[in-house]
Structure formats: structure tokens, C-alpha cells
Design an enzyme around this catalytic site. Structure first.
Site, PDB file in Angstrom:
ATOM      1  N   HIS A 119       0.822  -1.219   0.000  1.00 27.83           N
ATOM      2  CA  HIS A 119       0.000   0.000   0.000  1.00 27.83           C
ATOM      3  C   HIS A 119       0.851   1.262   0.000  1.00 27.83           C
ATOM      4  O   HIS A 119       0.325   2.359  -0.171  1.00 27.83           O
ATOM      5  CB  HIS A 119      -0.997  -0.005   1.157  1.00 27.83           C
ATOM      6  CG  HIS A 119      -0.425   0.274   2.505  1.00 27.83           C
ATOM      7  ND1 HIS A 119      -0.158  -0.718   3.420  1.00 27.83           N
ATOM      8  CD2 HIS A 119      -0.065   1.435   3.114  1.00 27.83           C
ATOM      9  CE1 HIS A 119       0.322  -0.184   4.523  1.00 27.83           C
ATOM     10  NE2 HIS A 119       0.393   1.129   4.358  1.00 27.83           N
ATOM     11  N   ASP A 149       0.169  -7.612   1.479  1.00 28.93           N
ATOM     12  CA  ASP A 149       0.501  -6.188   1.576  1.00 28.93           C
ATOM     13  C   ASP A 149       2.005  -5.971   1.652  1.00 28.93           C
ATOM     14  O   ASP A 149       2.498  -5.145   2.411  1.00 28.93           O
ATOM     15  CB  ASP A 149      -0.190  -5.533   2.772  1.00 28.93           C
ATOM     16  CG  ASP A 149      -0.090  -4.001   2.733  1.00 28.93           C
ATOM     17  OD1 ASP A 149       0.061  -3.456   1.623  1.00 28.93           O
ATOM     18  OD2 ASP A 149      -0.143  -3.376   3.800  1.00 28.93           O
ATOM     19  N   ASN A 224       4.850   5.113   9.113  1.00 24.82           N
ATOM     20  CA  ASN A 224       5.643   3.986   9.610  1.00 24.82           C
ATOM     21  C   ASN A 224       5.514   2.736   8.744  1.00 24.82           C
ATOM     22  O   ASN A 224       6.308   1.804   8.875  1.00 24.82           O
ATOM     23  CB  ASN A 224       5.221   3.612  11.034  1.00 24.82           C
ATOM     24  CG  ASN A 224       5.943   4.400  12.094  1.00 24.82           C
ATOM     25  OD1 ASN A 224       5.350   5.245  12.754  1.00 24.82           O
ATOM     26  ND2 ASN A 224       7.233   4.152  12.264  1.00 24.82           N
ATOM     27  N   SER A 225       4.501   2.668   7.902  1.00 26.55           N
ATOM     28  CA  SER A 225       4.245   1.445   7.142  1.00 26.55           C
ATOM     29  C   SER A 225       5.439   1.053   6.297  1.00 26.55           C
ATOM     30  O   SER A 225       6.039   1.873   5.616  1.00 26.55           O
ATOM     31  CB  SER A 225       3.026   1.618   6.232  1.00 26.55           C
ATOM     32  OG  SER A 225       1.854   1.640   6.983  1.00 26.55           O
TER      33      SER A 225
END
Length: 479
Positions: A119, A149, A224-225
Site C-alpha cells: 500500500h 501487503d 511507519n508502514s
């Protein structure tokens, strides 16, 4: 279409964030012995983890150019609208829109492969990476895997690159200290700490995806992803991916993809650009005490077979509806989700031993694992033949955008304007939520529904308009 607004399903929302982190680690090596946190001096351990790994955490900036429908297009032939609002004639039907986002990633090896979330970089038209030493690079997309993901991008850099070492996420324990590194809200090289709050969390995002999340209370925020979650040995045991929040900010509940899953996916993306997954062809339900009581079963552990696809690997092996799968390749089966993940990691064509409980007896069966990709192609081909459209699973972004239940519906990926759906007024990216008032909970169920419909039958489809987010019913004549 005159459509009614879709009702909010949940108050609590799951947020995914775009962010990348780089850690100082050696590539592809998992630690064989996990050091307990009580052997570390906590006054210096976190500082050492941060100092060692910040050089390998990357700040990722992405831009995406997409075409959007002109919201004024429906009024193009309305002279009163042009008169009162002084809009120009012959406006374009679509225009381009550029979106920007930030994320985190971690350098995996000296070849410049960077692991992050799908994402973060999926659909990006341009990817830029900023390293801790101030060097900036353009990155290319190696491959993405929406089902977990995860994604891998690559930069070309002269000289040696700092990179992370991956630990064994199966050995992490609830209560162990962890450190997160990332770029929350664009604040580079932010370090937070916490503990592992829980393991094996499922149903966090789209439940049709492959999930086995670690839960942590280390602070994770937008940006942070894709960044690393590390143990106190400085080894990556998770990829930060999402938080559960009512406010949109951190509330002490964060989720990370386990490193063992991430490494497996990353290796396939680097080698093949995609992930090949094994497939049994059976719908499974985790056997809990509550499920066992409801179905009058004595066993309370394993994976209950609710459906067997005709002609699939499970059917060929002799697996039946009502069987309880208790063992796979000699390993005890605790729940349906773990079994599905294990099957997915099995090589295509590999023969496996499966133990089932049937009528109070243990039965040993042999199955040949099939290809999930081939099965999905077969399913979508059948739908295309009947409806003149290719459908796909609903994305996590669509679930959030339209406030939907996570397992609801399928989306239109491509469309023949002269097919049944095209003639009825459907558009690409519209969502089909129900067929004749029967809720669609996923691609497999949708295919099964369409398979039961007769040619020339008039069928009511409940559809969500992707442009307005409104829901209504449309009649379709089947082929």
C-alpha cells in the site's frame, strides 16, 4: 443511477500507512537462537538497536498519476448549468490527478532491494528513496503482493549498502521488547519502543488475504508502514503495516507482518516478480469450542472443511465436507488461517500428507497441491464468459473508502461494454455487493453464484458506484 448511501458498518477503523525504514542487518539470515530480553541492558539496548539499524532504514516518497472522471460531465448538455455557473463548453470527460504519499522501507541486501508495504508503492508512477546518509535515489518496482501487503523496490547505488538481518518471528514471545523505526508523518528516523502484545492476529485487514499479524504497542503512526519492527538483538521480526484506531492516530494497537512470511514473499518477488501460492480447493473454518458445540462435534481444535471444490486437489485426495483436518505434513493444525498460510507456502505440485478426523476415526490422505493463480484464472474466465467482465477481490483501500465490511463484494477489473454488465451500465471499479439479495463475501462465492444462474435469466445485482460511493440495484440479463 439513483443510489442510496452505504451504511457505516464499523465505528472502529483500521488504518494502513505509507512509510519505509532501513536497518543495519545481513541479508536473508535468520537467527537460530533467540536471546531473551532479560539478557539485555535496557538502558543501552534500544539505543544500540537504533544506532545499528537507522542507516538501513529508507524514507520513501511516491507519486501516482491517475485518471479521474470529470464530476461536471453529467451536466455537459445542461444549458441552465452552464448559464448559472459559467462553465466552459466541451469539457474533457476525464482529467489527470497526481497524488503524493510517504512511507518507510528497509534495505535487504547490497543489490539495493528494499522491502516495504504494497500500500506504500503499489500503483506508484514514481518512487524516490532517501537514505539516512542524505543520498537520494530513484527506485524501480520489483514486485508487489497485495495478498500480504508486501512489495519490493530496488535502487542502484555505488558501493556497499547497509542492510538488515531478519530474525525468526516464530520465536518471538508475547511480552518481548521490540523497537520500531520509521518516518511517521514525515519525521525521519523516528524510533519507538514497546512489547509484543499478541501473536497470530487475523481479520485485521481483508480476511481473504494472508495474515498472521504480530500485535505491538510500539508507537506506529502514518508514515511507519513498511518499516522494521526489531527485537533487542537488532534483527527484524516484523514489517509495520497498520494500526487500529478511532482517531486516526496511534492508540497502542499496531500490527506487523511476521518476518518469516515477509522473507518468503520477498524472495519470490525478487526471483519471479510475483508470488506463487499452493492451493487445496477447500473452504475451511477454525474449529473453536463454540463452533464445535454449534455443530455437535467432540473435537475443539483443527480446521473444519465446509466446502470442497469439485475437481480440486482436496476433492481428488478424498477430503469431504465435515472432515476436520488435524495434521498437515506431520505438523498439528491449530486453526484454518495457519493451515491456509502453510498450504500457500507449499510448492506447486508437491505431494503432501493430510490427516483428517471423520466419524471419530483418523484417516491419512495424500494430496497434490495445486496453483492458486491457475484456479483464480479459471474462476475469472468463467465469470467473464457469463457477464462480459473480469472481476477481482475488493482492496483494503476500497474497504476503508466505502466503510464496508472487509469480506464484502467483488470489484470489476475490466469490462466489455457490449456484455451483460456493460449494457446494464456498470463501469470498471464498481463493486458488486449482492446477487438477488444474497450477499457476496468473496471471489469464490461470487463465481459459485454466477455458475448457478441460467442463461437469459434476469438477475438483480446490488452495486456500489465507485464514483459516488452510493448503492443501488440493477437488473442484468444473463448470458
Amino acid at each position: 443511477m439513483c443510489l442510496k448511501p452505504l451504511r457505516m458498518i464499523r465505528n472502529t477503523m483500521i488504518f494502513c500507512f505509507a512509510c519505509l525504514c532501513i536497518l543495519e542487518m545481513s541479508p536473508w539470515t535468520a537467527d537460530s537462537v533467540y536471546a531473551k530480553t532479560d539478557s539485555h541492558n535496557l538502558t543501552t539496548a534500544i539505543a544500540k538497536v537504533a544506532a545499528d539499524n537507522i542507516p538501513a532504514v529508507a524514507h520513501i516518497e511516491v507519486s501516482e498519476v491517475r485518471e479521474v472522471n470529470n464530476p461536471l460531465q453529467p451536466f455537459e448538455n445542461n444549458p441552465l448549468f452552464h448559464y448559472f455557473f459559467n462553465t466552459p463548453q466541451n469539457q474533457p470527460r476525464k482529467f489527470k490527478q497526481e497524488l503524493h504519499a510517504l512511507g518507510t522501507g528497509m534495505i535487504m541486501d547490497n543489490e539495493g532491494h528494499i522491502l516495504t508495504n504494497n500500500h506504500v508503492v503499489g500503483g506508484a508512477s514514481k518512487i524516490s528513496v532517501l537514505l539516512a546518509d542524505g543520498q537520494r535515489y530513484d527506485a524501480t518496482l520489483v514486485g508487489t503482493d497485495p495478498k500480504t501487503d508486501l512489495a519490493v523496490i530496488q535502487i542502484k547505488a555505488d558501493g556497499n549498502l547497509p542492510h538488515v538481518t531478519f530474525g525468526d518471528s516464530d520465536k518471538i514471545q508475547v511480552g518481548d521488547w521490540v523497537v520500531a523505526i520509521g518516518h511517521p508523518r514525515g519525521l525521519d528516523q523516528t524510533v519507538t519502543q514497546g512489547i509484543i502484545s499478541a501473536k497470530h492476529r487475523t481479520g485485521i485487514m481483508n480476511p481473504t488475504n494472508y495474515q498472521d499479524y504480530l500485535q505491538t504497542d510500539a508507537a506506529i503512526n502514518p508514515g511507519n508502514s513498511g518499516g522494521p519492527l526489531l527485537n533487542l538483538d537488532g534483527k527484524v521480526i516484523g514489517v509495520n503495516s497498520a494500526i487500529e484506531s478511532q482517531s486516526g492516530g496511534f492508540e497502542g494497537i499496531g500490527f506487523a507482518i511476521p518476518s518469516n512470511m515477509a522473507v518468503h514473499v520477498a524472495k519470490q518477488l525478487i526471483a519471479y516478480g510475483k508470488v506463487e501460492r499452493g492451493y487445496l480447493g477447500a473452504d475451511l473454518l477454525t474449529l473453536t469450542p463454540e463452533v464445535a458445540e454449534k455443530k455437535h462435534l467432540t473435537m475443539t481444535r483443527g480446521a473444519l472443511v465446509e466446502k470442497v471444490l469439485k475437481g480440486g486437489p482436496a476433492d481428488a485426495a478424498g477430503i469431504q465436507v465435515g472432515d476436520i483436518i488435524t495434521s498437515y505434513q506431520g505438523q498439528s493444525v491449530s486453526d484454518a488461517s495457519t493451515l491456509r498460510d502453510t498450504v500457500a507456502d507449499t510448492g506447486i505440485g508437491e505431494k503432501v500428507r493430510i490427516t483428517v478426523e471423520r466419524g471419530g476415526k483418523q484417516i491419512e490422505l495424500n494430496a497434490k497441491v495445486g496453483s492458486l493463480a491457475q484456479e483464480e484464472m479459471r474462476m475469472t474466465a468463467e465469470v467473464e464468459k457469463r457477464l462480459g467482465a473480469v472481476v477481482r477481490a475488493v482492496t483494503d483501500q476500497e474497504v476503508q473508502q466505502y466503510n464496508m465490511q472487509q469480506s464484502q463484494g467483488v470489484a470489476i477489473q475490466s469490462l466489455d461494454t457490449n456484455g451483460p454488465l456493460g449494457l446494464a451500465g456498470f463501469e470498471v471499479n464498481d463493486l458488486i455487493l449482492a446477487v438477488d439479495n444474497q450477499t457476496v463475501s468473496g471471489l469464490q462465492e461470487f463465481v459459485d453464484m454466477i455458475d448457478l444462474l441460467k442463461p437469459d435469466q434476469r438477475v438483480q445485482f446490488t452495486v456500489l458506484d465507485h464514483r459516488s460511493g452510493q448503492v443501488g440495484n440493477i437488473l442484468v440479463m444473463m448470458r
